[in-house]
Design an enzyme around this catalytic site. Structure first.
Site, PDB file in Angstrom:
ATOM      1  N   ASP A  30       8.295  13.242  11.771  1.00  0.00           N
ATOM      2  CA  ASP A  30       8.309  12.760   9.757  1.00  0.00           C
ATOM      3  C   ASP A  30       7.126  12.679   9.601  1.00  0.00           C
ATOM      4  O   ASP A  30       6.415  12.187   9.226  1.00  0.00           O
ATOM      5  CB  ASP A  30       8.500  11.193   9.853  1.00  0.00           C
ATOM      6  N   LEU A  34       0.906  -0.504  -0.202  1.00  0.00           N
ATOM      7  CA  LEU A  34      -0.017  -0.461  -0.342  1.00  0.00           C
ATOM      8  C   LEU A  34       0.920   0.890  -0.116  1.00  0.00           C
ATOM      9  O   LEU A  34       0.237   2.191  -0.124  1.00  0.00           O
ATOM     10  CB  LEU A  34      -1.129  -0.215   1.394  1.00  0.00           C
ATOM     11  N   GLY A  35       2.145   0.969   0.750  1.00  0.00           N
ATOM     12  CA  GLY A  35       2.851   2.107   0.476  1.00  0.00           C
ATOM     13  C   GLY A  35       4.020   2.052   1.086  1.00  0.00           C
ATOM     14  O   GLY A  35       4.598   0.624   1.321  1.00  0.00           O
ATOM     15  N   TYR A  83      11.437   3.183   8.169  1.00  0.00           N
ATOM     16  CA  TYR A  83      11.434   1.278   8.349  1.00  0.00           C
ATOM     17  C   TYR A  83      10.556   0.494   8.000  1.00  0.00           C
ATOM     18  O   TYR A  83      11.349  -0.523   8.189  1.00  0.00           O
ATOM     19  CB  TYR A  83      12.036   1.627   9.827  1.00  0.00           C
ATOM     20  N   GLY A  84      10.269   0.671   6.963  1.00  0.00           N
ATOM     21  CA  GLY A  84       8.868  -0.889   6.124  1.00  0.00           C
ATOM     22  C   GLY A  84       8.729  -0.779   5.440  1.00  0.00           C
ATOM     23  O   GLY A  84       7.629   1.101   5.257  1.00  0.00           O
ATOM     24  N   LYS A 108       2.138  -3.319   8.806  1.00  0.00           N
ATOM     25  CA  LYS A 108       3.383  -3.024   7.901  1.00  0.00           C
ATOM     26  C   LYS A 108       4.586  -3.484   8.409  1.00  0.00           C
ATOM     27  O   LYS A 108       4.975  -4.142   9.444  1.00  0.00           O
ATOM     28  CB  LYS A 108       4.034  -0.868   8.824  1.00  0.00           C
ATOM     29  N   VAL A 123       3.898  -0.792   3.934  1.00  0.00           N
ATOM     30  CA  VAL A 123       2.932  -0.877   4.296  1.00  0.00           C
ATOM     31  C   VAL A 123       2.190  -1.652   3.533  1.00  0.00           C
ATOM     32  O   VAL A 123       2.314  -1.630   2.454  1.00  0.00           O
ATOM     33  CB  VAL A 123       2.179   0.013   4.653  1.00  0.00           C
ATOM     34  N   GLY A 157       6.982   3.069   4.123  1.00  0.00           N
ATOM     35  CA  GLY A 157       7.023   4.763   5.592  1.00  0.00           C
ATOM     36  C   GLY A 157       8.271   4.341   6.574  1.00  0.00           C
ATOM     37  O   GLY A 157       9.050   3.635   5.800  1.00  0.00           O
TER      38      GLY A 157
END
Length: 303
Positions: free
Chosen positions: A130, A11-12, A16-17, A35, A19, A14
């Protein structure tokens, strides 16, 4: 029995990882966002911090915060689980609009929602660090929710002070002190979120970046250039004029007061920026003033 499974595409991305779409098998296959954390985020100090802060995140209950609901292992990877928001991100929404700018009413509504979410986080003695349109989700009702707590930090504590020595965030939204441009050695960490909020609201107004840096050198040069064209004795007014010029160049002549407001979020000196409470108060006042003017206009037409 395994509770969560990855069931769909990415889905995207972020902090550190990545999703992914997932399912909660304990709740009849309810869709969730999972995530999967990078291997590096599982090491040493950050792993301990992650578990503590995810516990904090899971306790955050607010209509404009998409908090972590669980931390677990899925497919042998450390993961955080969040409520699924299926209408993408604020970044997606602004990108799709192109040259179709949001109305003043929409700008203020979205800005208030984000600010209320940040206020709730700050009131719980946490800082996001962030904030950016990619980390603000749009739910099925069109409301905004702050997400991605990979850089979340408490405003006190020895463990957090070690993490504060690491530069985190996204360059185009990082404050001068995050970039270590500022000589202010002691400041409220919350002020870094205020700077990011200013960058986000600017973007909501005109659907393009205030700063478009992709690396540290670019970010430093952009902010130095931004500040260099202001006058120290009247910096807020100088910043306001610069923002108004950019608004006017984008065809916006109805939000000069928002430019004045943004000048108080984008102060180089973190101690001179608005607090989140002052920012929310100012936005609500602008919204109420807009409503009162609209009501007055309708009355004049009616009579």
């Amino acid at each position: 029995m395994t509770r969560y499974v990855v069931s769909g595409p990415k889905l995207g991305e972020g902090s550190y990882g990545n999703v992914y779409l997932g399912k909660d098998l304990y709740h009849y296959g309810k869709s969730v966002a999972i995530k999967q954390l990078d291997n590096g985020s599982r090491d040493g100090l950050y792993a301990n911090q992650l578990r503590e802060l995810c516990a904090s995140g899971s306790m955050l209950q607010h209509k404009h915060v998409n908090a972590v609901t669980d931390i677990t292992t899925v497919e042998n990877k450390l993961c955080t689980v969040m409520t699924l928001c299926d209408r993408g991100t604020l970044f997606d929404m602004l990108s799709k609009r192109g040259s179709r700018l949001l109305s003043r009413h929409e700008i203020l509504n979205y800005s208030i929602q984000i600010t209320e979410g940040i206020k709730y986080i700050h009131d719980n003695n946490l800082v996001h660090r962030d904030l950016k349109p990619e980390n603000i989700l749009v739910d099925s009702s069109g409301s905004l929710k702050i997400t991605d707590f990979g850089t979340l930090v408490r405003t006190s504590g020895s463990l957090d002070s070690q993490l504060l020595n690491r530069r985190v965030g996204t360059y185009g939204y990082m404050s001068p002190e995050q970039l270590q441009l500022s000589s202010h050695s002691s400041y409220s960490m919350k002020s870094t979120d205020i700077w990011s909020l200013g960058c986000i609201i600017f973007e909501i107004c005109v659907c393009h970046y205030l700063f478009n840096s992709t690396n540290l050198d670019e970010a430093c040069k952009e902010i130095q250039a931004f500040v260099a064209q202001t006058f120290p004795f009247d910096r807020a007014e100088s910043i306001s004029r610069r923002i108004k010029t950019q608004f006017h160049d984008s065809g916006r002549h109805d939000i000069d007061d928002i430019a004045d407001f943004l000048s108080n979020l984008l102060e180089f000196d973190p101690s001179a920026r608005f607090t989140i409470d002052k920012a929310l108060e100012s936005l609500l006042n602008m919204k109420n003033s807009t409503y009162n003017l609209e009501v007055q206009g309708h009355k004049q037409i009616f009579f």
